[in-house]
Motif scaffolding. Structure first.
Motif, PDB file in Angstrom:
ATOM      1  N   VAL A 240      72.756  12.434  23.773  1.00 25.88           N
ATOM      2  CA  VAL A 240      73.031  12.285  25.047  1.00 25.88           C
ATOM      3  C   VAL A 240      72.147  11.741  25.982  1.00 25.88           C
ATOM      4  CG1 VAL A 240      75.107  14.460  26.289  1.00 25.88           C
ATOM      5  CG2 VAL A 240      75.005  13.382  23.641  1.00 25.88           C
ATOM      6  N   THR A 241      71.573  11.957  26.184  1.00 22.08           N
ATOM      7  CA  THR A 241      70.320  12.361  27.727  1.00 22.08           C
ATOM      8  C   THR A 241      70.267  10.785  27.384  1.00 22.08           C
ATOM      9  OG1 THR A 241      68.751  13.052  26.072  1.00 22.08           O
ATOM     10  CG2 THR A 241      69.241  14.777  27.612  1.00 22.08           C
ATOM     11  N   ILE A 242      70.200   9.540  26.149  1.00 18.04           N
ATOM     12  CA  ILE A 242      69.828   8.577  26.874  1.00 18.04           C
ATOM     13  C   ILE A 242      71.175   7.892  26.876  1.00 18.04           C
ATOM     14  CG2 ILE A 242      68.208   6.741  25.391  1.00 18.04           C
ATOM     15  CD1 ILE A 242      66.758   8.979  26.232  1.00 18.04           C
ATOM     16  N   GLN A 243      72.091   8.200  26.797  1.00 23.15           N
ATOM     17  CA  GLN A 243      73.390   7.887  26.805  1.00 23.15           C
ATOM     18  C   GLN A 243      73.912   7.612  28.255  1.00 23.15           C
ATOM     19  OE1 GLN A 243      77.235   7.826  23.867  1.00 23.15           O
ATOM     20  NE2 GLN A 243      77.567   9.382  26.065  1.00 23.15           N
ATOM     21  N   SER A 244      73.290   8.971  28.719  1.00 26.32           N
ATOM     22  CA  SER A 244      73.815   9.567  29.784  1.00 26.32           C
ATOM     23  C   SER A 244      72.729   8.209  30.934  1.00 26.32           C
ATOM     24  CB  SER A 244      73.549  10.409  30.524  1.00 26.32           C
ATOM     25  OG  SER A 244      73.741  11.649  31.605  1.00 26.32           O
ATOM     26  N   GLN A 245      70.921   8.212  30.303  1.00 29.73           N
ATOM     27  CA  GLN A 245      70.824   6.641  30.997  1.00 29.73           C
ATOM     28  C   GLN A 245      71.115   5.433  31.065  1.00 29.73           C
ATOM     29  OE1 GLN A 245      67.266   6.990  29.276  1.00 29.73           O
ATOM     30  NE2 GLN A 245      66.471   9.581  30.374  1.00 29.73           N
TER      31      GLN A 245
ATOM     32  N   SER B 295      68.541  13.785  18.463  1.00 28.35           N
ATOM     33  CA  SER B 295      67.800  13.730  17.368  1.00 28.35           C
ATOM     34  C   SER B 295      66.601  13.407  17.364  1.00 28.35           C
ATOM     35  CB  SER B 295      68.278  12.165  17.034  1.00 28.35           C
ATOM     36  OG  SER B 295      67.899  10.898  18.001  1.00 28.35           O
ATOM     37  N   GLY B 296      65.809  13.971  15.833  1.00 32.95           N
ATOM     38  CA  GLY B 296      64.333  14.066  16.389  1.00 32.95           C
ATOM     39  C   GLY B 296      63.856  15.576  16.540  1.00 32.95           C
TER      40      GLY B 296
ATOM     41  N   ILE C 234      74.973  22.415  11.547  1.00 36.76           N
ATOM     42  CA  ILE C 234      74.212  20.709  12.609  1.00 36.76           C
ATOM     43  C   ILE C 234      74.977  20.842  13.127  1.00 36.76           C
ATOM     44  CG2 ILE C 234      72.076  20.323  12.261  1.00 36.76           C
ATOM     45  CD1 ILE C 234      71.440  21.913   9.900  1.00 36.76           C
ATOM     46  N   SER C 235      74.603  19.824  14.502  1.00 33.24           N
ATOM     47  CA  SER C 235      75.611  18.935  15.180  1.00 33.24           C
ATOM     48  C   SER C 235      74.851  18.672  16.630  1.00 33.24           C
ATOM     49  CB  SER C 235      76.500  19.526  15.821  1.00 33.24           C
ATOM     50  OG  SER C 235      77.661  17.868  16.243  1.00 33.24           O
ATOM     51  N   HIS C 236      74.620  17.616  17.255  1.00 34.37           N
ATOM     52  CA  HIS C 236      74.053  16.698  18.248  1.00 34.37           C
ATOM     53  C   HIS C 236      75.399  17.314  18.686  1.00 34.37           C
ATOM     54  CE1 HIS C 236      76.677  13.321  16.542  1.00 34.37           C
ATOM     55  NE2 HIS C 236      76.588  12.529  18.238  1.00 34.37           N
ATOM     56  N   ASP C 237      76.257  17.651  18.774  1.00 31.15           N
ATOM     57  CA  ASP C 237      78.090  17.367  19.865  1.00 31.15           C
ATOM     58  C   ASP C 237      77.913  18.331  20.531  1.00 31.15           C
ATOM     59  OD1 ASP C 237      80.838  17.210  20.932  1.00 31.15           O
ATOM     60  OD2 ASP C 237      81.437  15.288  19.761  1.00 31.15           O
TER      61      ASP C 237
ATOM     62  N   MET D 123      67.866  23.131  20.030  1.00 34.30           N
ATOM     63  CA  MET D 123      66.863  22.602  19.387  1.00 34.30           C
ATOM     64  C   MET D 123      66.352  21.767  20.129  1.00 34.30           C
ATOM     65  SD  MET D 123      66.064  23.530  15.527  1.00 34.30           S
ATOM     66  CE  MET D 123      64.401  23.392  15.758  1.00 34.30           C
ATOM     67  N   TYR D 124      64.810  22.115  20.957  1.00 27.32           N
ATOM     68  CA  TYR D 124      63.942  20.854  21.056  1.00 27.32           C
ATOM     69  C   TYR D 124      62.253  20.233  20.585  1.00 27.32           C
ATOM     70  CZ  TYR D 124      62.609  17.347  25.180  1.00 27.32           C
ATOM     71  OH  TYR D 124      62.421  16.193  25.534  1.00 27.32           O
ATOM     72  N   LEU D 125      62.399  19.474  20.230  1.00 24.19           N
ATOM     73  CA  LEU D 125      61.357  19.050  19.523  1.00 24.19           C
ATOM     74  C   LEU D 125      60.882  20.067  18.719  1.00 24.19           C
ATOM     75  CD1 LEU D 125      59.933  16.434  19.924  1.00 24.19           C
ATOM     76  CD2 LEU D 125      57.746  17.897  21.762  1.00 24.19           C
ATOM     77  N   GLY D 126      61.394  20.012  17.640  1.00 29.21           N
ATOM     78  CA  GLY D 126      61.149  21.456  16.923  1.00 29.21           C
ATOM     79  C   GLY D 126      61.646  23.280  16.979  1.00 29.21           C
ATOM     80  N   ARG D 127      61.604  23.522  18.423  1.00 37.12           N
ATOM     81  CA  ARG D 127      61.813  25.027  18.902  1.00 37.12           C
ATOM     82  C   ARG D 127      62.898  24.897  19.256  1.00 37.12           C
ATOM     83  NH1 ARG D 127      56.261  27.186  19.511  1.00 37.12           N
ATOM     84  NH2 ARG D 127      54.917  25.704  19.121  1.00 37.12           N
ATOM     85  N   ILE D 128      63.553  26.298  18.823  1.00 35.21           N
ATOM     86  CA  ILE D 128      64.727  27.104  19.213  1.00 35.21           C
ATOM     87  C   ILE D 128      64.037  27.050  20.768  1.00 35.21           C
ATOM     88  CG2 ILE D 128      65.790  28.778  19.398  1.00 35.21           C
ATOM     89  CD1 ILE D 128      66.058  28.799  16.865  1.00 35.21           C
ATOM     90  N   VAL D 129      64.784  26.787  22.162  1.00 31.77           N
ATOM     91  CA  VAL D 129      64.532  27.125  23.769  1.00 31.77           C
ATOM     92  C   VAL D 129      65.723  27.820  23.928  1.00 31.77           C
ATOM     93  CG1 VAL D 129      63.452  24.523  23.923  1.00 31.77           C
ATOM     94  CG2 VAL D 129      66.120  24.987  24.352  1.00 31.77           C
TER      95      VAL D 129
END
Lengths: 301, 324, 337, 323
Positions: free
Chosen positions: B188-193, C65-66, C226-229, C243-249
């Motif tokens: 999403v963040t890259i899409q936005s860019q 992703s990631g 689990i979803s990116h949406d 999550m961001y880079l392995g951690r729950i933010v």
């Protein structure tokens, strides 16, 4: 794009292979030729005019008769005779038996050995994988003919020794192919799904994974049988393969080599054509199978 | 009114022949004006990507354009000689693909792939081509473009590769860019860019854009006009506001209703029943009638296109809602 | 197989860590000794994650992703052992489970995958895909398998006549339903859905989401979704964790989360979410890309991209702290105000 | 790339060591080493003396170390038949074999690449069918029989070319070669063709498969969308992509050409190491066999290693670190 594919190609890899071969007229003809050659090899001895290795029926006076030549007792030799007065046609059918026996046996044993080691390598991973694959690299890194030649130079002649030599040089090809396919399949979600469902390792390995690794095995298996037949003929021609008492097509050709230049072509040419027919037919079928079963090409067709 | 930049009329593209032929694009007509952004929306298998490839003449056997016209600045691209098409591709009409990981050749440097694109159309010295490539990289926000020209695709992230693809598309300042789901594979963040850059560049150069997407949200935010595809046809066209706020076709309406974002959290969503028909077995008449709440026997007949103040639909029973 | 009623979470992870280490082989060691730039690689996929899922709830696990969300899902599913930390099933450390309990957990937790093609064995008929597990585990008698599978297919909205088909003979949406039926066949308590609707078209996606919601009600299921949406998660989840880079933010009950997102990364994600209601919008993206999990930035992993980063962010790792009831966020900004 | 090269180098050394060990085991441990190293017509006294001189009365590990040490000093033993150091015999015959192998490889590449490209670009056409059936025929033809047929047709029946032996040699760029005179080339044509046909078939297949797998890729379509000419797409984008796997295989095949030369040299009486090998096996001249084996394997491994280095240079994903 299309979410569906036809229902006709559903039943397993063997059915897909057979259907693929039958869709190509060329491959169909070759497959029929393979079957006929196999049948000839099995029942042949009862069909041919003489037992070429029964010294009682040979007459040295009939030696080197050209095709269609008439023997002392009036027998007509359709394909001529060799240096001992042996009927070429009969000798070729016996030779075909030996060639096919050695080739198919070596191919099948190499397939079994290679498949087991390849699967073990893919699943054990780690050190076992490294060791097996280093040996595979070593085997594949050396020219097969050279290795077989050396083995036989050390071991001496003999049917079983030739089979052993061919298995030793061919198993690595299967092992690498199976391992490659298994590593790809292993990463697919259905394997994880099977683990989630609490299935045992052997069930996942043999019930779920192996059936999906069969395509390359069938293709390589076919081509390697042709290869083995060809290699055996070469080794026998060089005089280090089969003993003179069990002549394959390769040895028959070798016998005619010395007289080829003096115009007695049939002693080498006819067995050679038969050998070519065998190897060519198998290779045509194998090539078609590769076309049909290669996932990278098949997906798009 | 001047002639549109691109005028596609009754385009039909199919794969294979005979009874098993797949009519991927089945009579598609639309126009794109200079500087306009058209969103081409549809679900998988609707024929939206094939439409894009057809315009550039990139359909390969067993596919082929069966009929229709693709008028680009008055010139018909259907049946145009290969060399004429090649001269237009990348020069006047550029294309951006979906998967940024796959569109660049992994064994050639970015520089090589950009320079060859310059030289394919302009007989300029190599040095000039390199400069143009470098400038294009700078334009799409890639830092230190001089170094990056020497890099290989695998040294770039997905987002950066898509920027490179956009830079290549912009090399010749084309009149039209066809973008086939260019942000679908991105976060999403890259899409936005990427959308930010595309919007900025389209405005700066006055390019027209055909933005092919399955994502109504992206198209709503980017496009001036929308064309909705279903089963190889365009079922509705109009301005973004007309189509998304006052959909006339039940399919458009169904798509909007199915979005989780438009529903109250926890409520049942309102999906379109059933699934899209296979291209080989589409119903006669209106292809949507088997899933349509408004379908009647009349729908067995081919629906005609109705036009009302720039808003077009192809339906026997359009939804009539009072204008907002 | 029935477990006693329990208080507390159904599944819980405490300080979960999952790293993927690739050690140098001999050749690389030699190369490194000769001065080549090769290092032992450690992917920090999941770092110090606390997570608890109560029976009956839907936890939405969101990230790009990631970010480690799939790895975390697999750790919870028991497919990947955690490198560090504790996983508890019904309050008991999974390492202490008896064999029977471990099997009960194995079958109680099922996973629904993203790619419905890759997750179904292409060589098996749907009857076997769905029926093999209950048969092998003796959940159903052999002569009842056929009916059992038929009933399951009907439950997920498929024609029971599909039993004889292979996966490639049905559509993508139907394949996903088969995956769901396969999971239901072993009577699970917890479904871990890893991007289960991401590959589906909008109209089909809505059907499958509805199915998930129906099944939750009918079978009393718990989900880790689990979803990116974010739009999908907003619709289906009771609680959301980012999550961001392995951690729950950030983590919070869904209504509170969407009403008042706190972490700068969360607000960026929400503002960049495409929406049909916004027309001709100006896109205002956050800069940069997600850093490599091989070499996460020091301090707050988000600081290189954060529009509000200040001197403390590259230095200290922010802890997850409560900012409202049941709402936690890991951002230094919360402490300066 | 450093890692890649080091890894391959280490593997090569391991293979070399393994081969040496296998040869040692084959010759010294299995069967009677005396039988293999002492002329069969030696008297028992001579025999005992030689055994002691060769250290064959000592334990196996000691023998192995001696064996290795001798090899490293270039001592591969003496030929019984020629009464020369066997390594000298091998090296003396090597140029003839290398000449044959390189010419055969050149023929295979010069014909195979264009034919494979042609077939790959026109899949399922009559051209493709013809080329591919020809290529299957090519690698189905038993090499030795095919050589005999070449002699029969071109030497015996048509009388165009000499049937056996190596022709006169001249010097080109300091290398002694048959290519310097027409008579030399005439002698080379049949054996080189015989050796090349199998590899030609292989090059055709590999090229065709590579083209067919590359053409549908997105980057080819994108190259078209850029307006590149079909010529540039095929010659640059596709060729560069398939050259990478092709180079590996071709390198390996050069090694196998040297091995296959055994057959061709036997048939065409070409005075290379292959013919020497077969003659030595027949005459039980074991030291030559051992030397041949070690030299060929060493050559083979060197070749493979060079190919791997070349591969790593060609493929940027390896040159610049892991893909």
């Amino acid at each position: 794009m299309a979410a569906f594919s036809s229902a006709s190609d559903a039943d397993g890899v063997l059915a897909r292979a057979a259907a693929g071969v039958l869709r190509s007229p060329k491959a169909t003809v070759a497959a029929v030729a393979c079957v006929l050659l196999l049948v000839t090899a099995v029942v042949g001895p009862s069909l041919v005019p003489q037992d070429p290795y029964d010294l009682n029926v040979l007459d040295i006076m009939d030696a080197k008769l050209p095709p269609g030549g008439e023997g002392m007792d009036g027998t007509v030799f359709r394909l001529g005779t060799d240096g001992q007065g042996r009927d070429m046609l009969s000798a070729m059918v016996y030779g075909l038996r030996t060639s096919l026996f050695v080739g198919v046996l070596a191919g099948v044993v190499a397939l079994v050995v290679g498949t087991v080691l390849g699967l073990v390598a893919a699943f054990a991973g780690g050190r076992i994988d490294s060791v097996i694959m280093r040996i595979v690299d070593l085997m594949l890194g050396l020219p097969t003919l050279l290795v077989a030649l050396m083995l036989l130079a050390l071991l001496g002649q003999g049917v079983w020794k030739v089979v052993l030599a061919l298995v030793l040089v061919q198993w690595a090809m299967f092992a690498r192919a199976v391992r490659g396919a298994a590593l790809v399949e292993k990463n697919k979600d259905y394997v994880e799904a099977a683990r989630m469902l609490g299935f045992s390792r052997p069930r996942i390995l043999f019930g779920h994974l192996l059936p999906n690794c069969l395509s390359p095995l069938i293709v390589i298996g076919t081509l390697q049988v042709a290869n083995a037949i060809s290699a055996e003929a070469t080794l026998s021609f060089l005089g280090i393969g089969l003993p003179i008492t069990q002549p394959s097509l390769g040895l028959l050709i070798a016998n005619g080599y010395t007289v080829l230049l003096s115009g007695q072509y049939w002693i080498s040419v006819y067995p050679g054509l038969l050998l070519l027919l065998v190897v060519f037919s198998i290779n045509i079928v194998g090539d078609r199978l590769r076309e049909v079963l290669n996932p990278r090409l098949a997906e798009r067709s | 009114m001047t002639a549109p930049l691109l005028d596609v009329r009754d385009l039909r593209t199919q794969f294979g022949t005979g009874v098993r032929a797949v009519k991927a694009v089945d009579g598609v007509s639309f126009t794109v004006d200079r500087g306009e952004i058209l969103g081409l929306v549809g679900e998988s298998g609707s024929g939206k990507s094939i439409t894009g490839f057809s315009i550039l003449g990139l359909i390969e056997p067993p596919g082929r354009i069966e009929g229709g016209r693709i008028l680009f600045m008055g010139e018909d691209l259907v049946g145009a000689p290969r060399e004429a098409l090649r001269r237009i591709r990348g020069k006047r009409i550029a294309m951006i693909f979906q998967d940024p990981m796959m569109t660049l050749n992994p064994v050639l440097t970015i520089g090589t792939q950009m320079v060859e694109a310059v030289l394919a159309h302009d007989a300029v010295p190599r040095r000039t081509a390199v400069e143009r490539a470098r400038d294009a990289l700078g334009l799409v926000g890639i830092p230190s473009p001089d170094e990056r020209l020497k890099a290989y695709p695998h040294q770039f992230s997905g987002g950066m590769r898509q920027r490179v693809a956009i830079a290549i598309a912009l090399l010749h300042r084309p009149d039209l860019v066809i973008a086939d789901e260019p942000t679908t594979a991105l976060d999403v963040t890259i899409q936005s860019q990427i959308l930010y850059e595309v919007r900025r560049l389209a405005d700066a150069f006055g390019m027209a854009l055909v933005w092919i997407s399955h994502d109504l949200g992206v198209v709503a935010g980017l496009a001036d006009r929308v064309a909705v595809m279903y089963a190889g046809r365009i079922v509705e066209t109009g301005t973004v506001d007309d189509v998304l706020d006052r959909p006339a076709h039940p399919y458009t309406r169904g798509l909007m209703d199915a979005l989780p974002a438009t529903a109250v959290p926890g409520d049942r969503l309102r999906p379109i029943p059933g699934m899209a028909p296979l291209p080989t077995s589409r119903p006669d008449g209106c292809p949507f009638r088997t899933r349509c709440f408004a379908a009647t026997d009349a729908c067995r007949a081919e629906p005609v296109v109705t036009v009302a103040a720039g808003h077009e639909w192809r339906c026997h029973h359009p939804i009539r809602e009072p204008a907002a | 197989m029935t477990a006693p009623p329990i208080e507390g979470p159904l599944i819980e992870g405490r300080g979960l860590v999952r790293r993927f280490v690739r050690d140098l082989d001999l050749a690389e060691t030699v190369a490194a000794a000769l001065g080549a730039n090769v290092k032992r690689e450690v992917v920090h996929a999941v770092e110090d994650v606390d997570v608890a899922v109560r029976s009956g709830e839907v936890l939405g696990l969101v990230g790009e992703s990631g970010c480690g969300k799939s790895t975390l899902g697999r750790v919870l599913a028991g497919l990947l052992p955690p490198t560090d930390g504790t996983l508890l099933w019904r309050g008991k450390d999974v390492r202490d489970l008896t064999k029977a309990e471990a099997m009960e957990m194995r079958l109680s937790v099922q996973m629904i995958f993203q790619d419905p093609m890759s997750s179904l064995n292409p060589r098996k008929r749907i009857l076997d895909l769905v029926g093999e597990a209950p048969r092998v585990h003796g959940l159903v008698r052999a002569n009842e398998i056929d009916d059992h599978v038929a009933a399951l297919l009907e439950t997920v909205g498929l024609d029971p006549a599909y039993r004889k088909r292979y996966p490639h003979q049905v559509s993508g949406g139907q394949r996903q339903r088969i995956g769901i039926a396969r999971a239901l066949a072993v009577r699970p308590k917890l479904l871990i859905c890893d991007e289960s609707v991401s590959a589906l078209d909008v109209s089909i996606q809505a059907q499958v989401i509805n199915l998930f919601m129906d099944l939750r009600r009918d079978f009393d299921l718990t989900y880790v979704f689990i979803s990116h949406d974010l739009a999908v998660v907003r619709h289906i989840a009771d609680r959301v964790a980012i999550m961001y880079l392995g951690r729950i933010v950030e983590a919070a009950p869904a209504p509170a989360f969407f009403a008042a997102p706190n972490h700068p990364y969360t607000t960026a994600l929400l503002s960049e979410l495409p929406s049909v209601k916004q027309r001709r919008r100006t896109f205002a993206p956050i800069r940069g890309e997600i850093p490599s999990p091989l070499d996460p930035p020091p301090g707050c992993a988000f600081h290189p991209r954060c529009p509000r980063a200040f001197d403390r962010c590259p230095r200290d790792l922010p802890a997850l702290r409560p900012i409202a009831p049941a709402h936690v966020s890991a951002c230094h900004l919360n402490q300066t105000h | 790339m450093a890692v890649f090269v080091i890894r391959r180098l280490m593997q090569s050394l391991i293979v070399l060591a393994a081969t040496a060990a296998l040869v040692f085991l084959g010759v010294f441990a299995i069967g009677d080493p005396g039988e293999m190293l002492i002329p069969p017509d030696a008297t028992p006294a001579e025999r005992a003396q030689v055994m002691a001189a060769l250290g064959l009365d000592r334990p196996l590990p000691v023998q192995f170390v001696t064996f290795l040490a001798n090899i490293l000093q270039g001592d591969f033993g003496r030929s019984f038949v020629f009464d020369q150091p066997s390594i000298a015999l091998i090296l003396g015959r090597l140029p003839a074999t290398l000449e044959l192998a390189f010419v055969a490889l050149a023929i295979a590449l010069v014909l195979g690449l264009p034919l494979g490209l042609l077939a790959g670009l026109r899949p399922r056409t009559a051209t493709d069918e013809a080329i591919m059936t020809g290529s299957i025929l090519g690698f189905s033809l038993p090499n030795f029989w095919q050589g005999m047929m070449l002699i029969m047709i071109f030497a015996v029946w048509l009388g165009w070319l000499p049937s056996t032996g190596r022709g006169p040699r001249g010097t080109i760029l300091g290398i002694e070669t048959s290519l310097a005179s027409w008579e030399g080339i005439r002698h080379l044509i049949l054996p080189a063709t015989n050796l090349a046909l199998f590899k030609l078939a292989l090059v055709i297949r590999l090229t065709r498969t590579g083209v067919r797998e590359t053409m549908p890729l997105d980057f080819v379509k994108f190259a078209r969308a850029k307006g590149l000419t079909e010529r540039r797409i095929v010659l640059v984008h596709v060729m560069k992509t398939i050259m990478i796997p092709l180079v590996t295989v071709i390198g390996m095949e050069l090694g196998s050409l040297i091995a296959f030369a055994v057959v061709t040299e036997t048939i065409f009486a070409w005075p290379g190491i292959g013919k020497l090998l077969i003659d030595s096996i027949m005459r039980l001249d074991r030291p030559v066999v051992v030397a041949y084996l070690l030299v060929v394997v060493a050559m083979f491994i060197t070749l493979n290693f060079l190919v791997d280095v070349l591969y790593s240079i060609l493929d940027p994903r390896i040159r610049l670190g892991r893909a």
